[in-house]
Design a protein around this motif. Structure first.
Motif, PDB file in Angstrom:
ATOM      1  N   ASN A   1       2.113 -11.782 -14.573  1.00  0.00           N
ATOM      2  CA  ASN A   1       1.353 -12.956 -14.140  1.00  0.00           C
ATOM      3  C   ASN A   1       0.007 -12.600 -13.542  1.00  0.00           C
ATOM      4  O   ASN A   1      -0.885 -13.462 -13.474  1.00  0.00           O
ATOM      5  CB  ASN A   1       2.165 -13.766 -13.128  1.00  0.00           C
ATOM      6  N   THR A   2      -0.154 -11.363 -13.056  1.00  0.00           N
ATOM      7  CA  THR A   2      -1.379 -11.004 -12.351  1.00  0.00           C
ATOM      8  C   THR A   2      -2.244 -10.011 -13.123  1.00  0.00           C
ATOM      9  O   THR A   2      -3.466 -10.141 -13.160  1.00  0.00           O
ATOM     10  CB  THR A   2      -1.042 -10.416 -10.971  1.00  0.00           C
ATOM     11  N   GLN A   3      -1.628  -9.005 -13.723  1.00  0.00           N
ATOM     12  CA  GLN A   3      -2.380  -7.962 -14.433  1.00  0.00           C
ATOM     13  C   GLN A   3      -1.837  -7.828 -15.848  1.00  0.00           C
ATOM     14  O   GLN A   3      -1.045  -6.948 -16.154  1.00  0.00           O
ATOM     15  CB  GLN A   3      -2.244  -6.620 -13.679  1.00  0.00           C
ATOM     16  N   ARG A   4      -2.246  -8.730 -16.696  1.00  0.00           N
ATOM     17  CA  ARG A   4      -1.682  -8.772 -18.046  1.00  0.00           C
ATOM     18  C   ARG A   4      -1.961  -7.479 -18.817  1.00  0.00           C
ATOM     19  O   ARG A   4      -1.126  -7.001 -19.582  1.00  0.00           O
ATOM     20  CB  ARG A   4      -2.295  -9.968 -18.786  1.00  0.00           C
ATOM     21  N   GLU A   5      -3.107  -6.906 -18.593  1.00  0.00           N
ATOM     22  CA  GLU A   5      -3.465  -5.693 -19.326  1.00  0.00           C
ATOM     23  C   GLU A   5      -2.534  -4.544 -18.969  1.00  0.00           C
ATOM     24  O   GLU A   5      -2.066  -3.812 -19.858  1.00  0.00           O
ATOM     25  CB  GLU A   5      -4.918  -5.324 -19.031  1.00  0.00           C
TER      26      GLU A   5
ATOM     27  N   SER B   1      -8.582 -13.558 -18.476  1.00  0.00           N
ATOM     28  CA  SER B   1      -9.198 -13.624 -17.158  1.00  0.00           C
ATOM     29  C   SER B   1      -8.229 -13.110 -16.131  1.00  0.00           C
ATOM     30  O   SER B   1      -7.028 -13.315 -16.229  1.00  0.00           O
ATOM     31  CB  SER B   1      -9.609 -15.065 -16.820  1.00  0.00           C
ATOM     32  N   ASP B   2      -8.760 -12.465 -15.094  1.00  0.00           N
ATOM     33  CA  ASP B   2      -7.926 -12.039 -13.973  1.00  0.00           C
ATOM     34  C   ASP B   2      -7.719 -13.208 -13.038  1.00  0.00           C
ATOM     35  O   ASP B   2      -8.314 -14.266 -13.176  1.00  0.00           O
ATOM     36  CB  ASP B   2      -8.604 -10.879 -13.235  1.00  0.00           C
ATOM     37  N   ALA B   3      -6.844 -12.999 -12.057  1.00  0.00           N
ATOM     38  CA  ALA B   3      -6.530 -14.089 -11.131  1.00  0.00           C
ATOM     39  C   ALA B   3      -7.732 -14.522 -10.324  1.00  0.00           C
ATOM     40  O   ALA B   3      -7.815 -15.658  -9.868  1.00  0.00           O
ATOM     41  CB  ALA B   3      -5.402 -13.648 -10.188  1.00  0.00           C
ATOM     42  N   ASP B   4      -8.696 -13.634 -10.070  1.00  0.00           N
ATOM     43  CA  ASP B   4      -9.870 -14.007  -9.291  1.00  0.00           C
ATOM     44  C   ASP B   4     -10.938 -14.678 -10.136  1.00  0.00           C
ATOM     45  O   ASP B   4     -12.035 -14.973  -9.659  1.00  0.00           O
ATOM     46  CB  ASP B   4     -10.461 -12.769  -8.606  1.00  0.00           C
ATOM     47  N   GLY B   5     -10.645 -14.919 -11.440  1.00  0.00           N
ATOM     48  CA  GLY B   5     -11.575 -15.634 -12.291  1.00  0.00           C
ATOM     49  C   GLY B   5     -12.524 -14.759 -13.051  1.00  0.00           C
ATOM     50  O   GLY B   5     -13.275 -15.236 -13.890  1.00  0.00           O
TER      51      GLY B   5
ATOM     52  N   LEU C   1      -5.661  -5.526  -2.835  1.00  0.00           N
ATOM     53  CA  LEU C   1      -4.230  -5.203  -2.718  1.00  0.00           C
ATOM     54  C   LEU C   1      -3.530  -5.330  -4.071  1.00  0.00           C
ATOM     55  O   LEU C   1      -2.687  -4.498  -4.435  1.00  0.00           O
ATOM     56  CB  LEU C   1      -3.577  -6.145  -1.700  1.00  0.00           C
ATOM     57  N   ARG C   2      -3.888  -6.365  -4.826  1.00  0.00           N
ATOM     58  CA  ARG C   2      -3.279  -6.543  -6.146  1.00  0.00           C
ATOM     59  C   ARG C   2      -3.597  -5.367  -7.065  1.00  0.00           C
ATOM     60  O   ARG C   2      -2.705  -4.821  -7.734  1.00  0.00           O
ATOM     61  CB  ARG C   2      -3.789  -7.844  -6.767  1.00  0.00           C
ATOM     62  N   ASP C   3      -4.871  -4.975  -7.096  1.00  0.00           N
ATOM     63  CA  ASP C   3      -5.270  -3.892  -8.003  1.00  0.00           C
ATOM     64  C   ASP C   3      -4.615  -2.573  -7.605  1.00  0.00           C
ATOM     65  O   ASP C   3      -4.107  -1.834  -8.466  1.00  0.00           O
ATOM     66  CB  ASP C   3      -6.785  -3.749  -7.993  1.00  0.00           C
TER      67      ASP C   3
ATOM     68  N   GLN D   1       0.809  -1.221   0.000  1.00  0.00           N
ATOM     69  CA  GLN D   1       0.000   0.000   0.000  1.00  0.00           C
ATOM     70  C   GLN D   1       0.842   1.271   0.000  1.00  0.00           C
ATOM     71  O   GLN D   1       0.481   2.255  -0.664  1.00  0.00           O
ATOM     72  CB  GLN D   1      -0.925   0.000   1.217  1.00  0.00           C
ATOM     73  N   GLU D   2       1.983   1.243   0.695  1.00  0.00           N
ATOM     74  CA  GLU D   2       2.734   2.485   0.882  1.00  0.00           C
ATOM     75  C   GLU D   2       4.220   2.344   0.564  1.00  0.00           C
ATOM     76  O   GLU D   2       4.973   3.306   0.765  1.00  0.00           O
ATOM     77  CB  GLU D   2       2.582   2.968   2.338  1.00  0.00           C
ATOM     78  N   GLY D   3       4.693   1.197   0.109  1.00  0.00           N
ATOM     79  CA  GLY D   3       6.125   0.978  -0.111  1.00  0.00           C
ATOM     80  C   GLY D   3       6.732   1.978  -1.087  1.00  0.00           C
ATOM     81  O   GLY D   3       6.107   2.347  -2.078  1.00  0.00           O
TER      82      GLY D   3
END
Length: 882
Positions: A396-400, A543-547, A339-341, A291-293
């Protein structure tokens, strides 16, 4: 039939321990009459096996042989065809159906009845009898009785039964005791009857005597029964007690099972809770980092990398069946998605800012024009590579978002590299143009005409020479007047200037190569395009990781590409201007001097070969290969232009020809090419060009020699082929060894032809005299008799000889020397060679005349006015005086 049955039993079935029970004479239905026998048999040993055996007479007809046998248990159905009418046909259904025709209906019925009885007695599986009269099928007997098949009459089956070995021994013993057993059978039978009655009586008395023991035995049996009743009572009481114990044990067992089931459930619940806590829990430190790194400091980047990997591990954990229905799991998964988004947006924005800042950075393009170098981006690559793991996470998580960052990087780096490469090539063009000794205005005009071009400019090709054959002197000044506009003859360029061009071109390629390789290596590492050859999985299918599904991105087509194709596509976009600028630079070099194509061909071939060894399909290899095609085309055009100019050369009618300009031009080309192509990969291209050029040189030397008016043809060919032979011998070009020998041969032939033609007949009258002498000899006059001929006597010979005193001969030779000197050019320095050849030819003619005088006028004392020594002195003094 009885006799046949006994014969079959004796010959076939007794040796196989079988008994024959029934027989029927049959033939196959629908075929020619070939009789055989179907036999129903049983084995004499236990367990009893029942078979149906087919027996056939041998071909010779003197004995029977066993042909086929079927187990009765394999028989499924017996079909008698008609139950009401007499019909000899019947079918037996084994693994296939066998159709038979019996010799009589009675034999068929007897055989089917026997099969039915055997089935009832020996087989558990009951056969199905179809179209069989009920009278033939008797009711089966109870299994507990001792009757054999029906009614207890086993003789119905056993019409004949052999005696066993023991029975035969007993009968033989009885007959030996009674001597008349054979002679008087009735007396023997009466005796046996009497002995049987005696034995029956003895048995009855024995039974009556043992009545007391039987009574005692019965009493003991009664006592035993009472004891058995007592034991049964006790066993019943014990059983009742054990029954109560069993009920208690069952209750205890059920309780233990419930406890064990509860314990198992608790362990499973604890395991599931431990699993969810261990794999679905993200520490507060990781959440804070996401969140803040700080994405600009090394420590912050390291924390974000660790946090993103932990988040990805939590999101990709393989949940067990039913976990996805838990509310806590759903909440945790939603937290991970949020958190991913949020982190992917923050990371994307930060990297976008880095790319934009680098793309707008002007400091890297401020290059001094005196330095032919490209800016290095190793510092930028080093800084960006710290985000490589985060880019992999984003991929791997947000291809777009990953595709968007890729496009942004390509866009801004394309602008940056385009500015740098264009500035770099501007410096290269200025340095190349500075190698020419040309006026500033012309230089400016050339560079401006080539600036910004697409690489398709083709200047007019410079040549080996554009000279008119106008004498042997001042060819350089003549060629300079024939230069094309904007071009210079190869002969007007200093070797040092060409070397400068070669160094500049080599430096350009040497600067481009590491730049492209470094960028390609960075792209592969930063965008993680070197690990997986293909992308797959839900992320690769939109598809996103959450399907949840997402709309296709504009870069979605890249998912179907291989990683190498993606890298090559990005490199083509970033460095699209390299091929254009290289072609423009090549066009400038070719416009300055077509000989530059030799340098460029060697250098470009070497760099292409080096790039292909690293990666044959890389951007650098492909681009340099495309440019190499242009360079090779310029090289071929240079060769073709030189050949064309050879064909267009014109000779001067006022001065002697001498060494033709394209001959010296070929020498210059070969010397330069041998220096450039030493240990080059494209030596084969030069060898092909050599062959084309030398054939054109030979052809056009012949052409010029034929067109020459002032200089004899043999002189033109002799001098030029001598020059070519000397050049090829000095350079030792292996592919032109045949042409070198050809040049030597042509030079020698034309030298000899010129000598003979120029020298001619210096002692003309003397030569005509001796030609007449040789003609008389040829007509049959003997040589020693020629002096008796009126026209060829000794007096006539002396008159002719007196006309050629030594002084006149020397004067004629001096005039000949001046004539030869006018024909030959100074550059090749062949005057002395030709003069020496003429001396040899003159001496040969002199010796020929002296020989004829000695043979045709022997003893006359007639001699020439001069000797061979005088001839040598004449030739030597003439050569020295000039």
């Amino acid at each position: 039939m009885t006799a046949i049955k006994h014969a079959l039993q004796r010959d076939i079935f007794t040796p196989n321990d079988e008994r024959l029970l029934s027989i029927v004479n049959v033939c196959k239905a629908g075929k020619k009459k070939k009789n055989c026998f179907l036999c129903a048999t049983v084995t004499t040993e236990r367990p009893v096996q029942v078979r149906v055996v087919k027996v056939k007479k041998s071909d010779k007809g003197d004995f029977y042989k066993r042909q086929l046998a079927w187990e009765l248990r394999d028989l499924t159905e017996v079909d008698a065809k008609d139950a009401n009418k007499e019909n000899p046909e019947f079918d037996l259904h084994f693994e296939k159906v066998y159709r038979w025709v019996a010799s009589s209906t009675a034999e068929k019925n007897s055989f089917i009845s026997c099969i039915w009885k055997l089935n009832q007695r020996y087989l558990r599986k009951k056969l199905e009898f179809v179209n069989v009269s009920p009278q033939l099928l008797e009711e089966s007997v109870p299994s507990g009785e001792s009757q054999s098949v029906s009614g207890g009459d086993e003789d119905a089956l056993d019409e004949y039964q052999e005696l066993s070995a023991r029975e035969e021994q007993d009968i033989e013993g009885m007959m030996e005791v009674c001597e008349y057993a054979i002679s008087n059978a009735e007396a023997f039978a009466e005796k046996l009857s009497r002995e049987l009655q005696v034995l029956d009586g003895a048995n009855i008395q024995s039974i009556m005597a043992s009545e007391k023991q039987v009574n005692t035995l019965m009493q003991l049996l009664d006592e035993a029964l009472s004891e058995v009743d007592t034991i049964e009572g006790k066993l019943s009481s014990y059983e009742e007690m054990l029954q109560s114990v069993k009920e208690q044990m069952d209750h205890i067992s059920q309780s233990n099972h419930l406890l064990q089931l509860s314990s198992t459930n608790n362990l499973r619940l604890l395991d599931d809770i431990t699993f969810l806590v261990n794999y679905m829990d993200l520490s507060k430190g990781h959440i804070r980092a996401l969140q803040e790194g700080d994405l600009s400091s090394p420590k912050g980047i390291e924390a974000c990398i660790n946090a993103s990997e932990a988040l990805l591990q939590c999101m990709n954990v393989a949940l067990r069946p039913g976990h996805e229905k838990l509310q806590a799991v759903k909440q945790q998964q939603q937290l991970f998605c949020d958190l991913r988004d949020s982190f992917s947006r923050r990371l994307t924005n930060h990297l976008n800012n880095v790319f934009v800042h680098q793309g707008h950075d002007q400091s890297s393009t401020l290059t001094q024009h005196s330095e032919l170098t490209l800016p290095k981006h190793s510092a930028l690559h080093r800084d960006l590579l710290r985000y490589a793991k985060l880019m992999e996470w984003l991929k791997n998580t947000q291809r777009e978002k990953y595709e968007g960052l890729t496009g942004t990087y390509v866009d801004y780096m394309t602008r940056l590299y385009e500015r740098e490469i264009k500035d770099f090539f501007e410096v290269a063009k200025m340095k190349m143009a500075a190698t020419l000794p040309r006026k500033e205005s012309a230089l400016k005009q050339d560079t401006e005409s080539l600036h910004g071009s697409s690489g398709k400019l083709t200047g007019s090709t410079s040549s080996l020479n554009k000279l008119a054959v106008s004498g042997s002197s001042s060819r350089r000044s003549q060629s300079s007047s024939l230069l094309d506009m904007g071009n210079m003859s190869a002969s007007d360029l200093d070797v040092a200037d060409r070397t400068k061009f070669d160094k500049i071109f080599e430096q350009v390629l040497s600067e481009l190569e590491p730049l492209c390789l470094a960028e390609q290596d960075f792209i592969s590492k930063f965008f993680k395009l070197q690990q997986n050859p293909n992308l797959s999985g839900s992320q690769g299918n939109g598809s996103d990781a959450d399907g949840t599904t997402r709309p296709p991105h504009h870069g979605e087509h890249r998912h179907s590409m291989s990683e190498k194709d993606t890298v090559r596509l990005m490199m083509n976009s970033i460095f699209h201007c390299i091929e254009v600028e290289l072609n423009t630079l090549i066009a400038l070099g070719d416009k300055m001097d077509s000989f530059h194509s030799l340098y460029m061909l060697v250098k470009m071939s070497h760099h292409v070969w080096t790039a292909e060894n690293v990666d044959p399909a890389s951007f650098l290899s492909t681009t340099l290969g495309n440019v190499l095609v242009t360079v090779k085309r310029n090289f071929d055009k240079c060769i073709s232009s030189q050949i064309r100019q050879m064909e267009e050369v014109k000779i001067s009618k006022k001065s002697k020809v001498g060494i033709l300009p394209f001959v010296t031009g070929f020498e210059e080309f070969a010397e330069l090419a041998e220096t450039i192509f030493r240990n080059a990969e494209r030596r084969g291209d030069l060898d092909k060009a050599y062959v084309k050029l030398i054939r054109a040189v030979y052809m056009n030397v012949e052409k010029v020699g034929s067109e020459s008016l002032k200089t004899p043809r043999d002189v033109v060919l002799m001098e030029n082929f001598h020059h070519i032979f000397s050049t090829l011998s000095r350079l030792k070009i292996s592919c032109l060894e045949t042409e070198r020998r050809e040049a030597k041969h042509k030079y020698t032939d034309h030298l000899q032809a010129y000598v003979i033609t120029s020298l001619g007949q210096p002692l003309e009258k003397l030569n005509h005299f001796f030609e007449g002498v040789e003609a008389r000899v040829a007509q049959g006059v003997r040589e020693e008799e020629v002096s008796y001929q009126l026209a060829f006597n000794k007096q006539e010979l002396r008159k002719v000889i007196k006309e050629y005193p030594g002084k006149e001969v020397k004067k004629g030779l001096d005039n000949l020397y001046k004539k030869v000197d006018k024909h030959l050019c100074e550059e090749e320095n062949l005057l002395q060679v030709v003069w020496h050849s003429m001396q040899d030819e003159f001496i040969r003619q002199y010796k020929h005349f002296v020989g004829l005088i000695g043979r045709c006028y022997p003893g006359s004392g007639i001699t020439m006015d001069f000797t061979i020594q005088d001839i040598l002195e004449y030739f030597s003094s003439i050569a020295q005086s000039h």
